[in-house]
Design a protein around this motif. Structure first.
Motif, PDB file in Angstrom:
ATOM      1  N   ILE A 118       1.297  -1.170   0.058  1.00  0.00           N
ATOM      2  CA  ILE A 118       0.530   0.041   0.015  1.00  0.00           C
ATOM      3  C   ILE A 118       0.855   1.293  -0.448  1.00  0.00           C
ATOM      4  N   ARG A 119       0.624   2.596  -0.588  1.00  0.00           N
ATOM      5  CA  ARG A 119       1.459   3.626  -0.170  1.00  0.00           C
ATOM      6  C   ARG A 119       1.711   3.746   1.472  1.00  0.00           C
ATOM      7  N   ILE A 120       3.190   4.670   0.984  1.00  0.00           N
ATOM      8  CA  ILE A 120       3.162   4.628   2.617  1.00  0.00           C
ATOM      9  C   ILE A 120       3.737   6.045   3.063  1.00  0.00           C
ATOM     10  N   ASN A 153       2.631   9.256   0.638  1.00  0.00           N
ATOM     11  CA  ASN A 153       1.224   9.292   0.134  1.00  0.00           C
ATOM     12  C   ASN A 153      -0.255   8.969   0.639  1.00  0.00           C
ATOM     13  N   GLU A 163      -3.648   7.576   0.795  1.00  0.00           N
ATOM     14  CA  GLU A 163      -4.230   6.569   0.013  1.00  0.00           C
ATOM     15  C   GLU A 163      -4.927   6.799  -0.976  1.00  0.00           C
ATOM     16  N   ALA A 208      -2.507  -3.172  -5.470  1.00  0.00           N
ATOM     17  CA  ALA A 208      -3.468  -3.260  -4.295  1.00  0.00           C
ATOM     18  C   ALA A 208      -4.137  -2.936  -3.839  1.00  0.00           C
ATOM     19  N   ASP A 209      -5.416  -2.857  -3.276  1.00  0.00           N
ATOM     20  CA  ASP A 209      -6.473  -1.842  -3.198  1.00  0.00           C
ATOM     21  C   ASP A 209      -6.115  -0.905  -1.808  1.00  0.00           C
ATOM     22  N   THR A 210      -6.805   0.413  -3.011  1.00  0.00           N
ATOM     23  CA  THR A 210      -6.263   1.655  -2.290  1.00  0.00           C
ATOM     24  C   THR A 210      -7.785   1.712  -0.706  1.00  0.00           C
ATOM     25  N   LYS A 211      -7.102   1.982   0.814  1.00  0.00           N
ATOM     26  CA  LYS A 211      -8.002   1.219   1.593  1.00  0.00           C
ATOM     27  C   LYS A 211      -8.127   2.998   1.470  1.00  0.00           C
ATOM     28  N   VAL A 222       4.038   6.366   8.184  1.00  0.00           N
ATOM     29  CA  VAL A 222       4.773   7.538   8.293  1.00  0.00           C
ATOM     30  C   VAL A 222       4.277   8.376   7.239  1.00  0.00           C
ATOM     31  N   HIS A 232       6.023  14.432   4.589  1.00  0.00           N
ATOM     32  CA  HIS A 232       6.250  13.764   3.275  1.00  0.00           C
ATOM     33  C   HIS A 232       6.448  15.317   2.659  1.00  0.00           C
TER      34      HIS A 232
END
Lengths: 173, 407
Positions: A133-135, A137, A139, B2-5, B54, B58
């Protein structure tokens, strides 16, 4: 001591055959470009082999080359043999339409977040990753921001055009 | 893919009936010392599971870097590990110098060693004193904090800023070290060892501190290597890998210093490794000062006018300087094509810069290997099954810097 670049090449060639990889050297680091389908197998071999001992994953990232048809995304691994202090760069190209590549998480636990990062920014699909999964940015994001098709700057700014950065179009003099 | 949660924090299916408690540590918890979150599943005092999140700060540095000339990226690196920004700055400069093929004079190398080791001291002193804060000993933190201020004053003399330093240029420093800078450095070297000894006496053999730290958050060497942990956290686990020794940069091969290693990789070992590294850093600075005595004191940058941004007063008075200034600022310098991976021993471990250059004025792609980001993955495994209070000091002893986590 001293695992030379020739040793690495010879070892990979004996194990996987001459046609496996193309090699080049840049600033003292050997780079092996391998077929994406073999990445896990090759890195597993480099990890397990008693002579190679590349048991430290220094870095994992991706690069987007929009002009390379069928191999737009490049996954770059930096491996390190800490005992002989030799570094090795491995590249594998995948098409942007179907960016599938095996995950390194079975070999290196440390690959987990690095692969999530490469997925987040480039959309590389790491097969077998436990939690892709995104880390960084959010989701909900539905694009991969570090791909080259997303310009960073306001399009009305001329001073941030490609030509101002020595690329494309007319050179700036 | 993967599915976006959903963006809501997903509690477990059985969150209402389960026996454990779910707590949020962060993103703005005082014990996280930075903006990141841990969703912890605790059973009484035991940590059953933790999920780190995390990305709260960013800033897309890698994307920004693709549209910045090389010299402007130095300011982005400041914001990685902001407790020791000069190491990031110089690390970036070394990477670009490798790409450009710039050879720096010995004096520049030694001056850089001084700055980088000062930065290492400030970083480690914060980390170690924060372990103190989290174990209930606030005093140590206040004792050593003034020395960070003194180091910042040295930076200020050299580059004009304190926290986000943007120190140096490609090829060296923007100006020579002033008399005041040397005086401040001498004062620091006189006062600091005493303060460190005092801090040492206050903490290291303190019974309460030892009881809290020994055995808390252990990391074995195998785990550490598998998680690509580097720096003091890896050395505390017993692996003697230090970039300064393995692949020396900035003339580290000229120095004599020891790499402390631990055995168990617990909080106490991490603390001890950092304590010893601060002493080694101090010795490196002294050795560097010795070596500088034999060198021409007027050299502070390499003679590479096509890459080194000239001094402002020369730009106003000299034709060549003006031309080079214009060329560098307008991006008319020749950047070779190629790929470089260059790393330095950052305060938290191997800080790597991977640059892919296509000959353009900015990198085609650059990637920062941020040690913090990589070793933070090991955190859930380290704290699992341990006490909640151990999890807190493990967090501080790993020296997680949010800027470096998120880039």
């Amino acid at each position: 001591m001293a695992l030379t670049h020739d040793d690495i090449k010879a070892s990979l060639n004996t194990k996987f055959g001459e046609q496996l990889a193309s090699y080049d050297e840049s600033y003292g680091m050997l780079c092996a470009t391998i077929p994406a389908a073999k990445n896990l197998e090759v890195i597993q071999f480099l990890y397990n082999d008693e002579k190679m001992k590349f048991r430290f994953l220094t870095d994992l990232t991706a690069i987007h080359y929009p002009d390379r048809t069928q191999e737009e995304l490049c996954v770059v691994y930096h491996l390190h043999n800490l005992q002989d202090n030799t570094r090795l760069r491995i590249k594998a190209y995948v098409p942007v339409a179907q960016p599938d590549i095996q995950s390194l998480t079975p070999v290196f636990k440390g690959a987990d977040w690095l692969e999530r990062e490469a997925y987040d920014f480039f959309g590389v699909n790491f097969l077998g990753h436990p939690n892709l999964i995104r880390i960084m940015n959010v989701e909900e994001m539905d694009y991969f921001p570090l791909r080259k098709e997303y310009p960073m700057e306001d399009p009305s700014r001329r001073d941030k055009d490609d030509e101002m950065f020595g690329r494309g179009g007319s050179q700036f003099y | 893919m993967a599915d976006t949660k959903s963006h809501h924090i997903a509690l477990g299916e059985d969150s209402l009936t389960q026996d454990t408690t779910t707590i949020n540590l962060g993103p703005t918890h005082p014990a996280t010392h930075g903006v990141f979150q841990n969703i912890m599943e605790i059973d009484g005092e035991r940590v059953m599971r933790t999920t780190p999140t995390v990305g709260y700060i960013h800033r897309a540095f890698e994307k920004i870097a693709e549209r910045r000339p090389f010299y402007q990226i130095t300011t982005l690196t400041d914001r990685l590990n902001y407790c020791s920004s000069p190491i990031n700055n110089i690390g970036w400069q070394l990477a670009v110098e490798k790409l450009l093929g710039i050879k720096t004079p010995k004096r520049v190398d030694y001056l850089r060693v001084i700055i980088m080791e000062l930065a290492r001291i400030t970083d480690h002193l914060i980390c170690n004193s924060v372990i103190g804060v989290d174990t209930g000993a606030f005093t140590g933190f206040l004792y050593v904090m003034q020395f960070r201020e003194k180091v910042y004053e040295i930076y200020e003399e050299i580059c004009g800023s304190r926290l986000t330093t943007n120190i140096g240029r490609f090829g060296g420093f923007e100006r020579n070290f002033t008399e005041t800078a040397w005086r401040k450095l001498d004062e620091f070297l006189k006062e600091w060892p005493k303060a460190l000894d005092e801090f040492d006496r206050l903490m290291t053999r303190n019974r309460i501190f030892m009881d809290r730290c020994i055995g808390a958050g252990p990391l074995t060497a195998e785990q550490a290597l598998n998680y690509s942990v580097a720096g003091p956290n890896l050395r505390a686990a017993g692996v003697d890998y230090d970039v300064r020794v393995a692949s020396p940069y900035s003339s580290y091969e000229d120095f004599k210093f020891e790499i402390p290693v631990g055995t168990t990789g617990d909080v106490y070992d991490r603390y001890l490794v950092r304590m010893e590294e601060m002493r080694q850093s101090e010795s490196l600075i002294r050795q560097s000062l010795e070596k500088l005595k034999d060198l021409d004191p007027s050299i502070y940058h390499a003679d590479v006018p096509e890459y080194y941004l000239p001094e402002k007063k020369d730009v106003y008075t000299k034709m060549e300087a003006l031309i080079y200034h214009f060329k560098i600022v307008m991006g008319e310098i020749n950047i070779p094509e190629g790929e470089v991976y260059s790393c330095v021993e950052g305060a938290n471990g191997e800080l790597g810069f991977y640059i892919v250059s296509d000959g353009g004025r900015s990198p085609y792609r650059c990637h920062f290997r941020r040690p913090c980001f990589i070793y933070y993955q090991a955190y859930p495994e380290i704290v699992k099954g341990g006490l909640f209070s151990d999890a807190i000091i493990t967090l501080s002893s790993m020296n997680l810097i949010a800027g470096e986590l998120d880039a």
